[in-house]
Write a protein that holds these residues in place. Structure first.
Motif, PDB file in Angstrom:
ATOM      1  N   HIS A 199      46.285  63.632  35.439  1.00  0.00           N
ATOM      2  CA  HIS A 199      46.901  63.635  34.108  1.00  0.00           C
ATOM      3  C   HIS A 199      45.912  64.205  33.086  1.00  0.00           C
ATOM      4  N   ARG A 211      47.405  69.087  40.783  1.00  0.00           N
ATOM      5  CA  ARG A 211      47.014  68.525  42.074  1.00  0.00           C
ATOM      6  C   ARG A 211      46.548  69.671  42.961  1.00  0.00           C
ATOM      7  N   MET A 241      50.000  68.446  34.396  1.00  0.00           N
ATOM      8  CA  MET A 241      49.405  67.713  35.510  1.00  0.00           C
ATOM      9  C   MET A 241      49.005  68.687  36.613  1.00  0.00           C
ATOM     10  N   TRP A 251      49.009  62.631  40.804  1.00  0.00           N
ATOM     11  CA  TRP A 251      48.784  63.796  39.951  1.00  0.00           C
ATOM     12  C   TRP A 251      47.600  63.520  39.026  1.00  0.00           C
TER      13      TRP A 251
END
Length: 547
Positions: A421, A396, A394, A419
């Motif tokens: 995915h 961010r 993940m 997040w």
């Protein structure tokens, strides 16, 4: 601390945009070479003039901020210029895959609402059909511009109402152009490869493109004035943001219409190429090229590889050629690469096979990416760094798409829990480096045991006759699923399914050994990725049925 009166203003705050890199290159190094294509040589001053002419011409043609300009071009100088000239006009650049079919292209033109289309004559026929499909779907007929390549004479005829040089002549490099008012403004639209169903439109921002372009420099320790060879298609994630990266370092764009071993080695020698990128198949093409093509290269070449984890044999082969390989990982949604396998000094003392194993990992987050992590898909808790507990990769941070065009539901699903995915399953080693185990759809479940197709493929790549390998699930009445191996052999090599099976048994547990071996030319995307969905269909795997 009392800072309420300290507010952003024109002196201390400006939107981040990679367009700034062109201005700096042209201001500081106006005479340095920017584009090398056949006999063409163009410096940074003239490149900026042409980019500004393109922006001016599009604006004078009535295109409005936020509208889309699609380009269907190979890696030619006009493709470099489009990465600056289109967003300079406040427009959104949509680079199209030159190997797609007319129906897919028509959908992309219509869905994105393309107002103008730049077309190389070599793909004119498919684009004529694609534009007709898009118009039938309700797209107002766009401005179509032919972009002939003066250095090469491709097959095909123009389909546009004008050619590229005529369009540029309509523009004026001194025109006032719209500013980037907000770094969240869209700079590009890219489509996911979409193995089934419709591809999703991934929207990039100026801020994200800036962050990834700078991170490319930092991950590679890229010096001033690199000589970058365009083996990677610029239509793929905007060439991993390298059109902007090369400008930031005032480097040279060495253009390449077609990926061929002889042409690549010729340019590495003739242009003193220092950097290039590509999928494993591109690097494999060079490693397995005839020895006579590789002679005469006396300088270090920095290579970047993404896609499937490069097998140890590939890394070893490149090192033997004197090429320094950096392994990166990413997706369209994160502007191409967003992690890198950062090399550690103490790795240099290790035996080559162990060094290759370490370098084959996906590694750690890019410099300007906030986080790249492996988390439990249900709880979102980070997995232990034990090299065994599997979770989903993940991301961010700033190197992240704005979202999917016109698809709020898909965007929300992709960003669930704060997040992004990826769908890729991985572990984290004790040193914090990520190692992909498989795509979630590529895990083979045999008799209740999980088999990583990547693990099996890594073994197959060690076989001296194997050029490319892909492993998918096939149905089994007893075990539910078992591995099926599809293999493309090296030129002139021969082997048998029995030999492949015996080789695998030396390196794998019995239940992981492929029950079937098929020798084929593997289906690939235009960027060299093996199309596993086609192999799943052939093997009648669970995912081919479910998806």
């Amino acid at each position: 601390m009392q800072d309420a009166d300290l507010v952003p203003n024109a002196a201390n705050h400006a939107p981040l945009t990679p367009l700034l890199f062109l201005d700096r290159a042209a201001d500081v190094y106006p005479e340095r070479l920017a584009v090398h294509h056949g006999s063409l040589r163009r410096n940074w001053r003239d490149t900026r003039i042409r980019c500004r002419q393109l922006a001016s011409a599009l604006t004078r043609r009535g295109l409005q901020r936020g509208e889309v300009v699609a380009v269907m071009l190979p890696n030619v100088p006009a493709m470099v210029e489009a990465h600056f000239g289109v967003p300079m006009a406040g427009l959104v650049l949509n680079t199209l895959n030159t190997r797609l079919d007319a129906e897919s292209l028509g959908y992309m033109l219509s869905y994105g609402g393309a107002r103008a289309v730049l077309v190389d004559p070599e793909v004119g026929a498919v684009m004529r059909e694609a534009i007709a499909i898009a118009v039938d779907q309700g797209l107002p007929h766009p401005l179509v511009v032919d972009v002939p390549d003066p250095e090469f004479v491709p097959h095909g005829q123009g389909i546009g109402s004008m050619d590229y040089e005529t369009l540029l002549a309509e523009g004026d490099a001194t025109d006032a152009l719209p500013d980037v008012s907000d770094e969240w403004d869209s700079i590009a639209l890219n489509y996911t490869s979409g193995t089934t169903g419709r591809p999703k439109g991934v929207v990039y921002s100026h801020r994200g493109a800036y962050a990834n372009a700078v991170s490319n420099i930092l991950e590679w320790d890229m010096p001033k004035h690199p000589v970058y060879l365009w083996t990677l298609p610029m239509f793929h994630c905007n060439g991993w943001c390298f059109p902007w990266t090369v400008a930031a370092r005032a480097g040279v764009n060495v253009c390449l219409r077609k990926v061929e071993a002889a042409a690549i080695f010729d340019r590495i020698r003739g242009a003193s190429v220092t950097h290039y990128c590509g999928a494993p198949i591109v690097h494999g093409l060079l490693v397995n090229a005839p020895a006579e093509l590789k002679t005469g290269i006396g300088h270090t070449v920095r290579a970047m590889v993404a896609g499937a984890a490069p097998p140890a044999a590939l890394i070893e082969g490149l090192e033997a050629m004197g090429f320094d390989l950096t392994h990166v990982y990413g997706l369209t949604e994160v502007y191409g690469p967003a992690t890198a396998c950062a090399k550690q000094a103490d790795w240099e003392t290790l035996p080559l096979p162990e060094r290759a194993r370490l370098n084959a990992r996906q590694g750690v987050r890019y410099h300007l990416q906030n986080a790249a992590t492996v988390r439990d898909r249900a709880t979102l808790e980070e997995v232990p760094h034990d090299g065994e507990t599997m979770g989903e990769i993940m991301f961010r941070g700033n190197i992240m798409m704005k979202g999917y065009l016109g698809d709020a539901e898909a965007t929300a699903q992709a960003f669930a829990g704060g997040w992004f995915h990826t769908g890729d399953l991985a572990v984290v080693d004790p040193d914090g480096y990520i190692k992909i185990k498989d795509r979630s759809k590529d895990i083979i479940i045999s008799g209740g045991e999980n088999i990583s197709s990547i693990e099996v493929e890594d073994v197959l790549y060690r076989h001296p006759a194997v050029m490319l390998a892909a492993v998918v699930a096939m149905p089994d009445p007893k075990w539910g699923e078992t591995p099926c191996a599809f293999i493309e052999l090296k030129a002139g090599a021969t082997t048998t399914a029995e030999d492949i099976t015996a080789f695998c048994k030396q390196h794998l547990a019995g239940f992981k050994v492929p029950r079937k071996v098929v020798f084929v030319e593997l289906p690939k995307t235009s960027t060299g990725k093996i199309q596993k969905f086609a192999l799943r269909q052939q093997a009648r795997s669970r995912e081919a049925i479910d998806r």
